[in-house]
Structure formats: C-alpha cells, structure tokens
Design an enzyme around this catalytic site. Structure first.
Site, PDB file in Angstrom:
ATOM      1  CE1 TYR A   1      84.206 -48.912 -26.234  1.00  0.00           C
ATOM      2  CE2 TYR A   1      85.084 -46.990 -25.093  1.00  0.00           C
ATOM      3  CZ  TYR A   1      85.087 -47.837 -26.194  1.00  0.00           C
ATOM      4  OH  TYR A   1      85.954 -47.615 -27.224  1.00  0.00           O
TER       5      TYR A   1
ATOM      6  NE  ARG B   1      88.964 -47.763 -21.815  1.00  0.00           N
ATOM      7  CZ  ARG B   1      89.046 -46.951 -22.892  1.00  0.00           C
ATOM      8  NH1 ARG B   1      88.319 -47.197 -23.968  1.00  0.00           N
ATOM      9  NH2 ARG B   1      89.830 -45.905 -22.876  1.00  0.00           N
TER      10      ARG B   1
ATOM     11  CD  GLN C   1      97.242 -37.697 -27.857  1.00  0.00           C
ATOM     12  OE1 GLN C   1      97.383 -38.491 -28.781  1.00  0.00           O
ATOM     13  NE2 GLN C   1      98.256 -37.372 -27.058  1.00  0.00           N
TER      14      GLN C   1
ATOM     15  CG  ASP D   1      91.317 -39.409 -17.937  1.00  0.00           C
ATOM     16  OD1 ASP D   1      92.470 -39.876 -17.920  1.00  0.00           O
ATOM     17  OD2 ASP D   1      91.090 -38.181 -17.979  1.00  0.00           O
TER      18      ASP D   1
ATOM     19  CG  HIS E   1      91.430 -39.195 -29.075  1.00  0.00           C
ATOM     20  ND1 HIS E   1      92.625 -39.770 -28.726  1.00  0.00           N
ATOM     21  CD2 HIS E   1      91.665 -38.581 -30.257  1.00  0.00           C
ATOM     22  CE1 HIS E   1      93.527 -39.523 -29.660  1.00  0.00           C
ATOM     23  NE2 HIS E   1      92.979 -38.800 -30.606  1.00  0.00           N
TER      24      HIS E   1
ATOM     25  CB  CYS F   1      66.526 -44.822 -29.598  1.00  0.00           C
ATOM     26  SG  CYS F   1      65.202 -43.641 -29.943  1.00  0.00           S
TER      27      CYS F   1
ATOM     28  CB  CYS G   1      64.675 -44.930 -34.318  1.00  0.00           C
ATOM     29  SG  CYS G   1      66.228 -44.544 -33.455  1.00  0.00           S
TER      30      CYS G   1
ATOM     31  N   PRO H   1     108.745 -39.493 -18.858  1.00  0.00           N
ATOM     32  CG  PRO H   1     107.811 -41.135 -17.490  1.00  0.00           C
ATOM     33  CD  PRO H   1     107.475 -39.920 -18.266  1.00  0.00           C
TER      34      PRO H   1
HETATM   35  N1  APR Z   1     104.221 -38.735 -16.589  1.00  0.00           N
HETATM   36  C1  APR Z   1     104.379 -38.401 -17.892  1.00  0.00           C
HETATM   37  N2  APR Z   1     104.331 -39.302 -18.905  1.00  0.00           N
HETATM   38  C2  APR Z   1     104.138 -40.598 -18.573  1.00  0.00           C
HETATM   39  C3  APR Z   1     103.976 -41.035 -17.235  1.00  0.00           C
HETATM   40  C4  APR Z   1     104.025 -40.039 -16.226  1.00  0.00           C
HETATM   41  N3  APR Z   1     103.897 -40.357 -14.933  1.00  0.00           N
HETATM   42  N4  APR Z   1     103.798 -42.397 -17.245  1.00  0.00           N
HETATM   43  C5  APR Z   1     103.847 -42.788 -18.547  1.00  0.00           C
HETATM   44  N5  APR Z   1     104.062 -41.724 -19.339  1.00  0.00           N
HETATM   45  C6  APR Z   1     104.184 -41.697 -20.802  1.00  0.00           C
HETATM   46  C7  APR Z   1     104.709 -42.963 -21.431  1.00  0.00           C
HETATM   47  O1  APR Z   1     106.126 -42.941 -21.453  1.00  0.00           O
HETATM   48  C8  APR Z   1     104.112 -42.874 -22.841  1.00  0.00           C
HETATM   49  O2  APR Z   1     105.006 -42.180 -23.705  1.00  0.00           O
HETATM   50  O3  APR Z   1     102.878 -41.563 -21.317  1.00  0.00           O
HETATM   51  C9  APR Z   1     102.848 -42.033 -22.656  1.00  0.00           C
HETATM   52  C10 APR Z   1     101.552 -42.814 -22.877  1.00  0.00           C
HETATM   53  O4  APR Z   1     101.532 -43.223 -24.230  1.00  0.00           O
HETATM   54  P1  APR Z   1     100.250 -44.017 -24.804  1.00  0.00           P
HETATM   55  O5  APR Z   1      99.847 -45.109 -23.858  1.00  0.00           O
HETATM   56  O6  APR Z   1     100.544 -44.336 -26.243  1.00  0.00           O
HETATM   57  O7  APR Z   1      99.067 -42.945 -24.705  1.00  0.00           O
HETATM   58  P2  APR Z   1      98.776 -41.747 -25.681  1.00  0.00           P
HETATM   59  O8  APR Z   1     100.033 -41.157 -26.232  1.00  0.00           O
HETATM   60  O9  APR Z   1      97.857 -40.824 -24.965  1.00  0.00           O
HETATM   61  O10 APR Z   1      97.950 -42.481 -26.862  1.00  0.00           O
HETATM   62  C11 APR Z   1      97.287 -41.643 -27.804  1.00  0.00           C
HETATM   63  O11 APR Z   1      96.222 -43.610 -28.733  1.00  0.00           O
HETATM   64  O12 APR Z   1      95.711 -45.397 -27.448  1.00  0.00           O
HETATM   65  C12 APR Z   1      95.143 -44.475 -28.337  1.00  0.00           C
HETATM   66  O13 APR Z   1      93.162 -43.154 -28.484  1.00  0.00           O
HETATM   67  C13 APR Z   1      94.137 -43.639 -27.599  1.00  0.00           C
HETATM   68  O14 APR Z   1      94.214 -41.311 -26.914  1.00  0.00           O
HETATM   69  C14 APR Z   1      95.000 -42.488 -27.081  1.00  0.00           C
HETATM   70  C15 APR Z   1      95.991 -42.291 -28.214  1.00  0.00           C
END
Ligand code: APR
Length: 258
Positions: A79, A82, A112, A115, A130, A158, A161, A225
């Site tokens: 973490y 990240r 979701q 960041d 999330h 902590c 505890c 996209p």
């Molecule tokens: N603009 C718009 N969409 C985009 C772009 C962009 N420039 N680049 C990528 N994408 C799209 C991808 O095509 C994909 O469909 O963003 C999506 C990202 O999908 P994931 O990586 O699955 O992320 P997300 O949908 O937010 O995942 C949901 O799952 O990984 C866990 O807890 C985590 O919050 C996350 C949750």
C-alpha cells in the site's frame, strides 16, 4: 470504422452530440467512475499496479483482511508503494472536467477509485465506494486508537492495545461503507441522467448503480474506449478516452466547447 479513442479532441466521436444535448438538458446527473478515468494520469489500474517486485502477486493475494493478518508487513509495504505511485500522479482533464460540471449542474460523483484524484481536481462530496488509499483504519482496534496513539512501524501499531493500522480501503470480501452505498443508490434513483466513465463494470455492487438509474428513468451513457459489461445497460456508448472527450461535452472554465 471504430473510433480511435485517443484521436485529436477536435473530431467528434459517434454519439457525442447526443450526449452533449442530454447533459445540457439534465437537471441532476449521477456519475460513476472507475480506474479508467485515472488512466490518463498514469495511475495504474488495480491489476496494472502489480509490476516490479509486486508482479509475482495477484491483487487478491494482498488486498484482503486474511492476507493482512497473515503478512501485515508485506501488504502494508504494497500500500505504501501504491500511495507513492498515486502521490506522484496528477488529476487529468477528465477529473477537472467533472469538477467543472458540478459548478453548472447538480452532480453526484460516485467513484470506485481510491486515488483521491477527483478531490485533487476540485470535486467535493465525492462518494468513495471503495474507500481511500491515503486513509487509515485499525484492525481490531480498541476504539481509542488514533494516529496519535500509533507507534511507528511496518505497519504502525496502537500503543494502547497493539492493534495494527490498516489502509482505509474496501478489501475483497468486505462490505462497502454503508452510508456511501446508501447515498450512491439514492442518487442513482433520483437523478435524470447517468454518466459511466472508465469502468469495466465487473465489480458489484458498484456496477449495479447504472442499472438502478435506468430503472428510475435516467438515460445511461457509457464512456470507455473499450467494450464494457455495462454497454448492454447503456442507451449510448461513446468509444473515447475520458480525458479527451469529457472537456468537450460541457462548458469548461475559460473555454467554450468548440
Ligand atoms: N478513459 C476511459 N476509460 C478507460 C480509459 C480512458 N482513458 N483507459 C482505460 N479505460 C477503461 C478500460 O477499458 C476498462 O474498461 O477503464 C476500465 C478499467 O477497468 P478496471 O481496471 O476493471 O477498473 P474498475 O472498473 O474501476 O474496477 C472496479 O475492481 O479492481 C477492483 O476495487 C477495484 O475499484 C476497482 C474495481
């Protein structure tokens, strides 16, 4: 011809004019974002973060309470890794465009992402389904644990505890924050337009929100996209990168859309 999601922003994408009209007519807009809206900020998606020394792990092996109890130092270090990646990133035009929209329309922004880039772009009252990467919580805390009671360590504990500090994110198998979920569901049911930006639509219950908005009469627009699991729910899919398209869909500070 499949539109090139990153082509120069001066060219319209299929469906763009219809989306512009829907946004202009909307009174209350529900927005759900996912990792894709931060892609143009260079923030790796949850799975893309598994690079370098982390590439031998699956996120599911690290992002769970069970993993944290078993290997707290390793998970805490992941973490911190990240947090460093995100801290070095900056909001992109998509984040800024959504902050500008909230100055013109009633917007409920549900993300979701963990960041914090929406907030850094100026969006307020962001509903973080999330959690947030930079927030801390306690594992089995005594109720008096706080940052002041934390002894430095990997992870901090902590001193009252001995509870472990943990990241304030939702781990696999955990419920969403109840208030955040209730507010998101209420907004989905009471908005008159739903924008879905940058999510694969694979993770529930977040992925159920656009369908809930649709059931209550809101048109659903998907901006991605690539094809996503929410394309079937969508009334309109615009195959575009969020950072390229969003600033063209409504007036931006100091710039009238062309
Ligand atoms: N603009 C718009 N969409 C985009 C772009 C962009 N420039 N680049 C990528 N994408 C799209 C991808 O095509 C994909 O469909 O963003 C999506 C990202 O999908 P994931 O990586 O699955 O992320 P997300 O949908 O937010 O995942 C949901 O799952 O990984 C866990 O807890 C985590 O919050 C996350 C949750």
């Amino acid at each position: 011809m499949v539109a090139d999601p990153l082509r120069p922003t001066s060219e319209p994408w299929p469906g763009m004019e219809a989306v512009r009209r829907l946004i202009a007519q909307a009174r209350s807009i529900f927005v759900l974002t996912g990792a894709g809206i931060s892609a143009e900020s260079g923030v790796p998606t949850f799975r893309d973060a598994m690079t370098g020394l982390w590439e031998r792990f699956n996120p599911e092996e690290l992002a769970s309470e069970e993993a944290y109890r078993r290997q707290p130092e390793l998970v805490w270090e992941w973490y911190l890794h990240r947090r460093a990646l995100v801290a070095a990133a900056h909001p992109n035009p998509a984040h800024h465009a959504l902050a500008a929209l909230a100055a013109q329309k009633h917007v409920t922004l549900v993300t979701q992402n963990v960041d914090g880039l929406h907030q850094r772009a100026g969006s307020q009252h962001v509903i973080e389904l999330h959690g947030n990467l930079f927030a801390n919580k306690w594992l089995d805390g005594c109720g008096r644990c706080d940052e002041a009671s934390a002894l430095p360590g990997m992870p901090p504990r902590c001193h009252l505890c001995g509870a472990l500090m943990r990241p304030g994110v939702v781990w696999f198998g955990e419920d969403l924050p109840r208030v955040a979920r209730f507010r998101a569901e209420h907004a989905a049911q009471t908005s008159d337009l739903c924008l879905v930006v940058g999510t694969s639509g694979l993770v529930y219950p977040a992925a159920a929100l656009p369908g809930l908005a649709k059931e209550h009469g809101a048109p659903v627009i998907v901006i991605n996209p690539l094809p996503s699991a929410l394309d079937q729910t969508a009334d309109l899919v615009v195959p575009a990168a969020a950072g390229a398209l969003l600033p063209l869909l409504w007036p931006q500070p100091g710039m009238e859309p062309d």
